[in-house]
Design a protein around this motif. Sequence first.
Motif, short mmCIF file in Angstrom:
data_model
loop_
_atom_site.label_atom_id
_atom_site.label_comp_id
_atom_site.label_asym_id
_atom_site.label_seq_id
_atom_site.Cartn_x
_atom_site.Cartn_y
_atom_site.Cartn_z
N TRP A 63 0.84 -1.20 0.00
CA TRP A 63 0.00 0.00 0.00
C TRP A 63 0.87 1.25 0.00
O TRP A 63 0.61 2.20 -0.76
N PHE A 64 1.91 1.26 0.82
CA PHE A 64 2.80 2.42 0.86
C PHE A 64 3.53 2.59 -0.47
O PHE A 64 3.66 3.71 -0.97
N GLU A 65 4.02 1.50 -1.06
CA GLU A 65 4.71 1.62 -2.34
C GLU A 65 3.77 2.18 -3.41
O GLU A 65 4.17 3.02 -4.22
N HIS A 66 2.53 1.72 -3.42
CA HIS A 66 1.57 2.21 -4.40
C HIS A 66 1.34 3.70 -4.21
O HIS A 66 1.35 4.47 -5.19
N ASN A 67 1.12 4.13 -2.97
CA ASN A 67 0.80 5.52 -2.73
C ASN A 67 2.00 6.44 -2.80
O ASN A 67 1.84 7.66 -2.97
N LEU A 68 3.21 5.89 -2.69
CA LEU A 68 4.43 6.68 -2.88
C LEU A 68 4.87 6.69 -4.34
O LEU A 68 5.85 7.34 -4.70
N ASN A 77 -4.20 -1.23 -2.77
CA ASN A 77 -4.67 0.07 -2.31
C ASN A 77 -6.12 0.00 -1.86
O ASN A 77 -6.49 0.52 -0.79
N ARG A 78 -6.94 -0.70 -2.61
CA ARG A 78 -8.37 -0.80 -2.29
C ARG A 78 -8.64 -1.79 -1.15
O ARG A 78 -9.47 -1.53 -0.27
N LEU A 79 -7.92 -2.91 -1.17
CA LEU A 79 -8.13 -3.92 -0.12
C LEU A 79 -7.73 -3.38 1.24
O LEU A 79 -8.40 -3.65 2.25
N PHE A 112 10.69 1.80 1.07
CA PHE A 112 9.64 1.70 0.07
C PHE A 112 10.14 1.99 -1.35
O PHE A 112 9.33 2.21 -2.26
N ARG A 113 11.45 1.94 -1.55
CA ARG A 113 11.96 2.05 -2.92
C ARG A 113 11.78 0.71 -3.62
O ARG A 113 11.82 -0.35 -2.99
N TYR A 114 11.55 0.80 -4.92
CA TYR A 114 11.32 -0.42 -5.68
C TYR A 114 12.15 -0.37 -6.96
O TYR A 114 12.02 0.57 -7.74
#
Length: 335
Positions: A63-68, A77-79, A112-114
């Motif tokens: 969730w954090f990676e998606h929002n960052l 994000n939705r779940l 949270f870096r990818y």
Amino acid sequence: MNEYDQKAVVARNPIAAAAFYITNILLFPITLLGYVIWVGKILLAGGKSGASMTAQGPLSARWFEHNLGTREDEPANRLMMALSGVSPLGVRLAAGPMLLAQRLTGYVPKAFRYPFEGDVPPQYEASARIAFFDIAVDRHYADIDQFVILGAGFDTRAFRLPKDMRVKIFEVDMPKTQATKREMLAKAGIDLTGVTFVAADFEKDDWLARLVDAGFDPGKPTFFLWEGVIMYLDREAVLATLLKIASTVKGSAVAFDYFTTEPLDSRSLYWRYARATTNAAGEPLKFGIDSTPPSRERLAEMLASCGLSLVEQRTLGQETEGKRAWGGFAVAVVK
């Protein structure tokens, strides 16, 4: 320089980092209040539903990676916001200062870096393994007929994959955790088409037999993903699971993360705290690979005894005369 490279440069900029952390420090009271609300609801709801309390950690990382903006995962994000054990207000307050600081500075904290960069400390294991498994799934997906997520928890990978009727997707997990997940997926409006859910307890049930009953074919090439599970099972269940995977057709593969015996025996403050928190959640750490250096060889030996061959592995933690590795990521194939 492409957009990804530009973001990567900003992510490492010391001035951006300073501004990022100053913003977070100034807004820390908001973050603290959010975490109090968030964790409080987790503790209350976890006991009521019977769902795994450790399953929310990996979902939170995604969730954090998606929002960052580092890894897109709209289902996660939705779940996240639909889970009965999550307070949307608590999440927004806890994450708000970090998300605002990132928007203002472009800086992304290392966790949270990818893909994850550098050595992996234990507290970042759930974030670091995401890219390892993404790459492993991408590498094998075109050559398989079946994809099985063992101990799926609140993973949303099955709902990020392209709708490919050629590949049958299964999720196997504890009955109560799976029932909670299915309810929350429906609440979040996530399409469950193409995913078959199989309820089983790895320590009590024959999960492979239940999988076959649900339409799984052991004679077809399969990729098994076993993420964040092995350390919570007893040795008998771990070996039994590996033997079942090895009974499928030659060339099938399994990707998993693991701990060595170090986290189970270490007297360090971090691992004592980790054991205490998982014990409190009712999910104690039970299994670790022999940490005698090199631990990779101990892992390969165990896999070979079950009919599997280690083809890819990353050791976590330094193996020196005075230190032992604490875990790793691995991919093995059926011989």
